[in-house]
Design a protein around this motif. Structure first.
Motif, PDB file in Angstrom:
ATOM      1  N   ALA A 201     -14.035  12.051 -33.108  1.00  0.00           N
ATOM      2  CA  ALA A 201     -13.447  11.113 -34.064  1.00  0.00           C
ATOM      3  C   ALA A 201     -13.630   9.670 -33.590  1.00  0.00           C
ATOM      4  CB  ALA A 201     -11.966  11.427 -34.262  1.00  0.00           C
ATOM      5  N   ALA A 202     -13.402   9.436 -32.304  1.00  0.00           N
ATOM      6  CA  ALA A 202     -13.558   8.083 -31.773  1.00  0.00           C
ATOM      7  C   ALA A 202     -15.015   7.630 -31.846  1.00  0.00           C
ATOM      8  CB  ALA A 202     -13.060   8.033 -30.328  1.00  0.00           C
ATOM      9  N   GLU A 203     -15.940   8.539 -31.525  1.00  0.00           N
ATOM     10  CA  GLU A 203     -17.365   8.202 -31.548  1.00  0.00           C
ATOM     11  C   GLU A 203     -17.832   7.851 -32.958  1.00  0.00           C
ATOM     12  OE1 GLU A 203     -21.662  10.348 -30.503  1.00  0.00           O
ATOM     13  OE2 GLU A 203     -19.770  11.258 -29.868  1.00  0.00           O
ATOM     14  N   LEU A 204     -17.312   8.563 -33.954  1.00  0.00           N
ATOM     15  CA  LEU A 204     -17.724   8.319 -35.337  1.00  0.00           C
ATOM     16  C   LEU A 204     -17.048   7.090 -35.956  1.00  0.00           C
ATOM     17  CD1 LEU A 204     -17.788  11.974 -36.751  1.00  0.00           C
ATOM     18  CD2 LEU A 204     -19.725  10.574 -36.021  1.00  0.00           C
ATOM     19  N   GLY A 205     -15.985   6.571 -35.314  1.00  0.00           N
ATOM     20  CA  GLY A 205     -15.307   5.397 -35.848  1.00  0.00           C
ATOM     21  C   GLY A 205     -14.020   5.678 -36.574  1.00  0.00           C
ATOM     22  N   TYR A 206     -13.459   6.894 -36.378  1.00  0.00           N
ATOM     23  CA  TYR A 206     -12.205   7.244 -37.060  1.00  0.00           C
ATOM     24  C   TYR A 206     -11.062   6.329 -36.638  1.00  0.00           C
ATOM     25  CZ  TYR A 206      -8.186  10.078 -38.521  1.00  0.00           C
ATOM     26  OH  TYR A 206      -7.009  10.510 -39.077  1.00  0.00           O
ATOM     27  N   TYR A 207     -11.082   5.861 -35.387  1.00  0.00           N
ATOM     28  CA  TYR A 207     -10.006   5.012 -34.889  1.00  0.00           C
ATOM     29  C   TYR A 207     -10.334   3.520 -34.961  1.00  0.00           C
ATOM     30  CZ  TYR A 207      -7.838   9.288 -33.187  1.00  0.00           C
ATOM     31  OH  TYR A 207      -7.253  10.528 -33.111  1.00  0.00           O
ATOM     32  N   ASP A 208     -11.491   3.189 -35.536  1.00  0.00           N
ATOM     33  CA  ASP A 208     -11.833   1.781 -35.693  1.00  0.00           C
ATOM     34  C   ASP A 208     -10.946   1.121 -36.748  1.00  0.00           C
ATOM     35  OD1 ASP A 208     -13.797   2.219 -33.867  1.00  0.00           O
ATOM     36  OD2 ASP A 208     -15.488   2.051 -35.271  1.00  0.00           O
ATOM     37  N   VAL A 209     -10.832  -0.191 -36.669  1.00  0.00           N
ATOM     38  CA  VAL A 209     -10.089  -0.963 -37.665  1.00  0.00           C
ATOM     39  C   VAL A 209     -11.039  -2.037 -38.229  1.00  0.00           C
ATOM     40  CG1 VAL A 209      -8.105  -2.428 -38.114  1.00  0.00           C
ATOM     41  CG2 VAL A 209      -7.940  -0.609 -36.413  1.00  0.00           C
ATOM     42  N   PRO A 210     -11.433  -1.920 -39.522  1.00  0.00           N
ATOM     43  CA  PRO A 210     -11.084  -0.837 -40.460  1.00  0.00           C
ATOM     44  C   PRO A 210     -11.791   0.471 -40.080  1.00  0.00           C
ATOM     45  CG  PRO A 210     -12.707  -2.267 -41.449  1.00  0.00           C
ATOM     46  CD  PRO A 210     -12.306  -2.921 -40.154  1.00  0.00           C
ATOM     47  N   ARG A 211     -11.268   1.570 -40.568  1.00  0.00           N
ATOM     48  CA  ARG A 211     -11.771   2.904 -40.217  1.00  0.00           C
ATOM     49  C   ARG A 211     -13.162   3.119 -40.794  1.00  0.00           C
ATOM     50  NH1 ARG A 211      -7.352   7.360 -40.868  1.00  0.00           N
ATOM     51  NH2 ARG A 211      -6.776   6.452 -38.856  1.00  0.00           N
ATOM     52  N   ASP A 212     -14.098   3.587 -39.930  1.00  0.00           N
ATOM     53  CA  ASP A 212     -15.484   3.820 -40.350  1.00  0.00           C
ATOM     54  C   ASP A 212     -15.809   5.286 -40.588  1.00  0.00           C
ATOM     55  OD1 ASP A 212     -16.176   1.130 -40.277  1.00  0.00           O
ATOM     56  OD2 ASP A 212     -16.731   1.200 -38.155  1.00  0.00           O
ATOM     57  N   ALA A 213     -14.855   6.184 -40.337  1.00  0.00           N
ATOM     58  CA  ALA A 213     -15.100   7.610 -40.541  1.00  0.00           C
ATOM     59  C   ALA A 213     -13.825   8.264 -41.046  1.00  0.00           C
ATOM     60  CB  ALA A 213     -15.558   8.272 -39.239  1.00  0.00           C
ATOM     61  N   THR A 214     -13.995   9.357 -41.745  1.00  0.00           N
ATOM     62  CA  THR A 214     -12.863  10.102 -42.297  1.00  0.00           C
ATOM     63  C   THR A 214     -12.714  11.440 -41.577  1.00  0.00           C
ATOM     64  OG1 THR A 214     -14.209  11.233 -43.951  1.00  0.00           O
ATOM     65  CG2 THR A 214     -13.336   9.059 -44.549  1.00  0.00           C
ATOM     66  N   VAL A 215     -11.623  12.122 -41.890  1.00  0.00           N
ATOM     67  CA  VAL A 215     -11.436  13.472 -41.366  1.00  0.00           C
ATOM     68  C   VAL A 215     -12.600  14.368 -41.781  1.00  0.00           C
ATOM     69  CG1 VAL A 215     -10.035  15.550 -41.633  1.00  0.00           C
ATOM     70  CG2 VAL A 215      -8.929  13.366 -41.170  1.00  0.00           C
ATOM     71  N   ALA A 216     -13.068  14.194 -43.011  1.00  0.00           N
ATOM     72  CA  ALA A 216     -14.193  14.995 -43.503  1.00  0.00           C
ATOM     73  C   ALA A 216     -15.453  14.734 -42.685  1.00  0.00           C
ATOM     74  CB  ALA A 216     -14.438  14.698 -44.981  1.00  0.00           C
ATOM     75  N   ASP A 217     -15.667  13.497 -42.267  1.00  0.00           N
ATOM     76  CA  ASP A 217     -16.835  13.169 -41.437  1.00  0.00           C
ATOM     77  C   ASP A 217     -16.759  13.892 -40.090  1.00  0.00           C
ATOM     78  OD1 ASP A 217     -17.868  11.416 -43.368  1.00  0.00           O
ATOM     79  OD2 ASP A 217     -16.692   9.747 -42.578  1.00  0.00           O
ATOM     80  N   VAL A 218     -15.568  13.887 -39.492  1.00  0.00           N
ATOM     81  CA  VAL A 218     -15.379  14.563 -38.202  1.00  0.00           C
ATOM     82  C   VAL A 218     -15.583  16.067 -38.371  1.00  0.00           C
ATOM     83  CG1 VAL A 218     -13.799  14.978 -36.283  1.00  0.00           C
ATOM     84  CG2 VAL A 218     -13.782  12.760 -37.448  1.00  0.00           C
ATOM     85  N   ALA A 219     -15.045  16.622 -39.456  1.00  0.00           N
ATOM     86  CA  ALA A 219     -15.183  18.055 -39.716  1.00  0.00           C
ATOM     87  C   ALA A 219     -16.655  18.438 -39.894  1.00  0.00           C
ATOM     88  CB  ALA A 219     -14.381  18.432 -40.956  1.00  0.00           C
ATOM     89  N   ALA A 220     -17.405  17.603 -40.610  1.00  0.00           N
ATOM     90  CA  ALA A 220     -18.823  17.899 -40.822  1.00  0.00           C
ATOM     91  C   ALA A 220     -19.594  17.846 -39.501  1.00  0.00           C
ATOM     92  CB  ALA A 220     -19.406  16.900 -41.822  1.00  0.00           C
ATOM     93  N   GLU A 221     -19.252  16.893 -38.645  1.00  0.00           N
ATOM     94  CA  GLU A 221     -19.941  16.761 -37.358  1.00  0.00           C
ATOM     95  C   GLU A 221     -19.692  17.972 -36.469  1.00  0.00           C
ATOM     96  OE1 GLU A 221     -22.234  14.897 -34.354  1.00  0.00           O
ATOM     97  OE2 GLU A 221     -21.997  14.438 -36.500  1.00  0.00           O
ATOM     98  N   LEU A 222     -18.465  18.521 -36.517  1.00  0.00           N
ATOM     99  CA  LEU A 222     -18.096  19.649 -35.657  1.00  0.00           C
ATOM    100  C   LEU A 222     -18.263  20.999 -36.348  1.00  0.00           C
ATOM    101  CD1 LEU A 222     -14.869  18.122 -34.060  1.00  0.00           C
ATOM    102  CD2 LEU A 222     -17.080  18.480 -32.935  1.00  0.00           C
TER     103      LEU A 222
END
Length: 218
Positions: free
Chosen positions: A170-191
């Motif tokens: 999630a951190a690598e994809l930008g989920y914790y960036d401000v503004p957020r660059d990734a969603t839960v769906a993005d993390v799910a697709a990656e994993l």
């Protein structure tokens, strides 16, 4: 006095049946051993388990070495398991390895869904070296941290391997960036897992880290 954080990797051949169940069942998250003592000839153990209670109940009833158990719901997704069981030969090897006068295991011992167990132990340096030397050879051991007796709990230690993997992705994809660059769906697709599984892992990881941070400040 010194302390070690140790990670033990169990092959499927030497895992306890309930640890193998934790690894094999997709909804089980972790099993934490919080206290143990002998009542007569059998050890009594108290676990906190994160995962659904009913599949666990069905599985534990089929383990011949477990003579008694009580499962008590704790939260929506966790429960306590009080267990009395006859140790396997591998578990007796464990018990003997820890039979050093100064050795104190600092609970919990965390059994993970990847087949490892993580724990911290406090003791005299010589006894700690003896402990590592006496651990069963068929279990791979890794010392992850060495410190003095005034140890504070590291927030990282409260995460399971799977939680750490999901948070790192999630951190690598930008989920914790401000503004957020990734969603839960993005993390799910990656994993290649479901959105709900990602959400559950992130929620549990964030809660565990915040609890550890707050406890370290008291």
């Amino acid at each position: 006095m010194r302390y070690l954080r140790v990670r033990l990797a169990f092959s499927e051949r030497v895992r306890h049946p309930m640890h193998q169940f934790l690894v094999a069942h997709p909804e089980m998250d972790r099993e934490e051993l919080w206290t143990w003592r002998f009542l007569g000839d059998l050890p009594a153990m108290l676990f906190r388990v994160v995962g659904p209670i009913e599949p666990y109940r069905e599985q534990i009833a089929d383990v011949d070495t477990i003579s008694e158990y009580t499962l008590t719901p704790a939260t929506e997704d966790s429960f306590y398991a009080f267990v009395r069981a006859t140790p396997t030969s591998e578990e007796w090897d464990w018990i003997l390895a820890f039979a050093q006068e100064s050795i104190v295991v600092l609970p919990p011992v965390v059994y993970t869904e990847t087949g490892t167990a993580v724990f911290e132990v406090l003791g005299d340096p010589e006894d700690l070296r003896a402990l590592l030397a006496n651990l069963p050879a068929r279990v791979d051991s890794t010392v992850e941290r060495v410190g003095g007796s005034d140890r504070r709990r590291d927030p990282e230690t409260v995460l399971t391997d799977r939680q750490r993997e999901v948070v790192a992705t999630a951190a690598e994809l930008g989920y914790y960036d401000v503004p957020r660059d990734a969603t839960v769906a993005d993390v799910a697709a990656e994993l290649d897992i479901t959105d709900s599984t990602v959400s559950a892992h992130l929620r549990k990881a964030e809660s565990a880290v915040m609890d550890a941070v707050l406890s370290s400040q008291t």
